[in-house]
Design an enzyme around this catalytic site. Structure first.
Site, mmCIF file in Angstrom:
data_model
loop_
_atom_site.group_PDB
_atom_site.id
_atom_site.type_symbol
_atom_site.label_atom_id
_atom_site.label_comp_id
_atom_site.label_asym_id
_atom_site.label_seq_id
_atom_site.Cartn_x
_atom_site.Cartn_y
_atom_site.Cartn_z
ATOM 1 N N ARG A 170 37.361 56.334 11.977
ATOM 2 C CA ARG A 170 37.307 56.736 10.555
ATOM 3 C C ARG A 170 36.451 55.748 9.755
ATOM 4 N NH1 ARG A 170 43.779 58.134 10.697
ATOM 5 N NH2 ARG A 170 43.575 60.310 11.308
ATOM 6 N N HIS A 226 48.290 50.168 13.221
ATOM 7 C CA HIS A 226 47.863 51.550 12.977
ATOM 8 C C HIS A 226 48.796 52.091 11.885
ATOM 9 C CE1 HIS A 226 46.661 55.665 13.372
ATOM 10 N NE2 HIS A 226 47.871 56.047 13.758
ATOM 11 N N ASP A 236 41.504 54.804 13.628
ATOM 12 C CA ASP A 236 41.155 54.190 12.338
ATOM 13 C C ASP A 236 39.734 53.613 12.394
ATOM 14 O OD1 ASP A 236 44.049 54.260 11.266
ATOM 15 O OD2 ASP A 236 44.203 53.247 13.185
HETATM 16 N N1 LIG Z 1 48.661 57.345 17.180
HETATM 17 C C1 LIG Z 1 48.016 58.200 16.392
HETATM 18 O O1 LIG Z 1 46.858 57.962 16.011
HETATM 19 C C2 LIG Z 1 48.698 59.467 15.986
HETATM 20 C C3 LIG Z 1 50.039 59.599 16.197
HETATM 21 N N2 LIG Z 1 50.690 60.738 15.811
HETATM 22 C C4 LIG Z 1 52.137 60.793 16.081
HETATM 23 O O2 LIG Z 1 52.383 61.677 17.170
HETATM 24 C C5 LIG Z 1 53.738 62.131 17.101
HETATM 25 C C6 LIG Z 1 53.788 63.628 17.333
HETATM 26 O O3 LIG Z 1 53.218 64.310 16.229
HETATM 27 P P1 LIG Z 1 53.110 65.927 16.207
HETATM 28 O O4 LIG Z 1 52.655 66.415 17.511
HETATM 29 O O5 LIG Z 1 52.394 66.284 14.970
HETATM 30 O O6 LIG Z 1 54.655 66.321 16.039
HETATM 31 P P2 LIG Z 1 55.299 67.733 16.447
HETATM 32 O O7 LIG Z 1 56.594 67.803 15.729
HETATM 33 O O8 LIG Z 1 54.306 68.820 16.274
HETATM 34 O O9 LIG Z 1 55.537 67.574 18.029
HETATM 35 C C7 LIG Z 1 56.428 66.659 18.569
HETATM 36 C C8 LIG Z 1 56.984 67.306 19.824
HETATM 37 O O10 LIG Z 1 57.803 66.340 20.515
HETATM 38 C C9 LIG Z 1 58.835 67.070 21.139
HETATM 39 N N3 LIG Z 1 59.905 66.171 21.551
HETATM 40 C C10 LIG Z 1 60.778 65.499 20.765
HETATM 41 N N4 LIG Z 1 61.633 64.789 21.538
HETATM 42 C C11 LIG Z 1 61.288 65.014 22.822
HETATM 43 C C12 LIG Z 1 61.781 64.548 24.075
HETATM 44 N N5 LIG Z 1 62.835 63.719 24.146
HETATM 45 N N6 LIG Z 1 61.169 64.982 25.208
HETATM 46 C C13 LIG Z 1 60.123 65.834 25.149
HETATM 47 N N7 LIG Z 1 59.611 66.299 23.986
HETATM 48 C C14 LIG Z 1 60.176 65.897 22.837
HETATM 49 C C15 LIG Z 1 59.244 68.094 20.085
HETATM 50 O O11 LIG Z 1 59.986 69.177 20.656
HETATM 51 C C16 LIG Z 1 57.895 68.515 19.530
HETATM 52 O O12 LIG Z 1 57.382 69.664 20.199
HETATM 53 C C17 LIG Z 1 54.253 61.668 15.739
HETATM 54 O O13 LIG Z 1 55.052 60.508 15.901
HETATM 55 C C18 LIG Z 1 52.993 61.351 14.963
HETATM 56 O O14 LIG Z 1 53.208 60.409 13.933
HETATM 57 C C19 LIG Z 1 50.027 61.774 15.237
HETATM 58 C C20 LIG Z 1 48.677 61.707 15.034
HETATM 59 C C21 LIG Z 1 47.892 60.538 15.344
HETATM 60 C C1 LIG Z 2 49.222 60.461 11.929
HETATM 61 C C2 LIG Z 2 48.404 59.323 12.349
HETATM 62 O O1 LIG Z 2 48.907 58.338 12.832
HETATM 63 C C3 LIG Z 2 46.964 59.376 12.149
HETATM 64 O O2 LIG Z 2 46.360 60.453 12.062
HETATM 65 O O3 LIG Z 2 46.367 58.310 12.011
#
Ligand SMILES: NC(=O)C1=CN([C@@H]2O[C@H](COP(=O)(O)OP(=O)(O)OC[C@H]3O[C@@H](n4cnc5c(N)ncnc54)[C@H](O)[C@@H]3O)[C@@H](O)[C@H]2O)C=CC1
Ligand SMILES: CC(=O)C(=O)O
Length: 306
Positions: free
Chosen positions: A155, A179, A152
């Site tokens: 950004r 966040h 953030d």
């Molecule tokens: N902190 C930040 O700035 C950001 C955080 N995020 C967060 O990151 C997380 C992941 O997002 P994406 O990759 O887009 O989702 P996604 O759905 O593409 O990938 C998540 C993966 O986690 C796996 N998974 C679920 N449970 C599991 C377990 N017990 N053990 C191993 N693998 C497991 C799934 O099979 C999947 O491949 C979300 O919670 C999202 O909100 C996303 C972008 C920025």
């Molecule tokens: C998805 C998320 O947490 C971000 O892009 O800020």
């Protein structure tokens, strides 16, 4: 003074979806560690991501392979992206129940975690999950961090860079606290070249609330357009991993326990090989402070349930 540990260091990424694979690619391109372990409970997706990443590894000094949960628990840096992502219009806070359960099973599967590991939470809601991991990982709190409001803050700096025509690294401005929707852009003490941000002529008449809202809602916009955010957070995590391996002690806003607010919130910390060294609370005006206190209250309430 601790040694940096880039040579021979291992990083594990749990969750090989959009975010996990993006982080793996960014870390591979920057040769942040010597070995990357990837784990996902969907074995097919995990194998596919690793085969694809191995094709990219010829330009890197990093090797990449699938890791079991136990192997991942022995890495120097463990990054947790496993978790549900937001659907269009859904808030990060709405993910809490699903992602708490996933985090619990991920932590259990990795135990006992290497005592010197740095555990980095990426899955949302990141402050709450950081608080939970501080309680249940068995690691000292300074070694358990969340990516917090680093993305953030970038950004915010990019929004200012475009108006001031300076590089984002010259904009000393932070988004703090949550966040998520309750994040606080600290305008009052932001500076460029030692000069208060708000004193720049280019910003006269700027609607600060409107810009803060655009920064806070950028993720929603990206999710509406392409389903997920991944490249920004990938760059962020690769930079954090470098800070850790090189013991850079850079000051970066991350989720950690903040005594002043008695909650896991995101504030600037110095980050090195041993994790968080110090927290720096930027000067905030009354309005900014009240908003942070409200978000601390909300985080405390959710975290008191575990
Ligand atoms: N902190 C930040 O700035 C950001 C955080 N995020 C967060 O990151 C997380 C992941 O997002 P994406 O990759 O887009 O989702 P996604 O759905 O593409 O990938 C998540 C993966 O986690 C796996 N998974 C679920 N449970 C599991 C377990 N017990 N053990 C191993 N693998 C497991 C799934 O099979 C999947 O491949 C979300 O919670 C999202 O909100 C996303 C972008 C920025
Ligand atoms: C998805 C998320 O947490 C971000 O892009 O800020």
């Amino acid at each position: 003074m601790s040694q940096s540990r880039r040579g021979g260091s291992q990083m594990a990424i749990i969750g090989a979806g959009s975010v996990g694979s993006g982080i793996a690619f960014a870390c591979l391109m920057r040769s942040v560690v010597s070995e990357l372990l990837i784990n996902d409970f969907n074995a097919e997706v995990c194998d596919g991501q690793v085969l694809d990443l191995q094709d990219a590894a010829f330009v890197s000094n990093t090797k990449v392979r699938v890791g079991t949960p136990k192997e991942c628990g022995q890495a120097d840096i463990i990054v947790i992206t496993a978790g549900a992502r937001q659907r269009p219009g859904e808030s990060r806070d709405e993910l809490v129940q699903r992602n708490q359960d996933i985090l619990k099973s991920v932590l259990d599967g990795m135990q006992p975690i290497k005592p010197t590991a740095i555990l980095m939470l990426v899955a949302n809601p990141v402050n709450v999950l950081t608080c939970m991991a501080q309680k249940f990982s068995g690691l000292p709190p300074r070694q358990v961090i969340g990516t917090g409001t680093y993305l953030d803050s970038i950004r915010f700096r990019v929004a200012m860079k475009e108006r001031l025509r300076v590089s984002e690294s010259s904009v000393h401005a932070y988004v703090v606290g949550d966040h998520g929707d309750k994040q606080v852009a600290v305008w009052s003490s932001a500076t460029v070249g030692g000069k208060p941000l708000l004193s720049f002529e280019e910003l006269h008449g700027l609607d600060q609330d409107e810009v803060s809202h655009q920064v806070a809602h950028k993720a929603y916009k990206i999710i509406d357009l392409k389903g997920a955010t991944s490249f920004g957070i990938a760059a962020v995590v690769s930079e954090l991993a470098l800070c850790i391996t090189l013991n850079k002690l850079s000051v970066i806003p991350l989720s950690t326990y903040c005594e002043r607010f008695d909650a896991c919130l995101s504030f600037p910390v110095s980050l090195g090989t041993n994790g968080v060294e110090n927290i720096a609370y930027p000067e905030m005006n009354e309005k900014e402070l009240a908003l942070v206190q409200a978000s601390a209250e909300a985080t405390r309430k959710v975290c008191s349930a575990f």
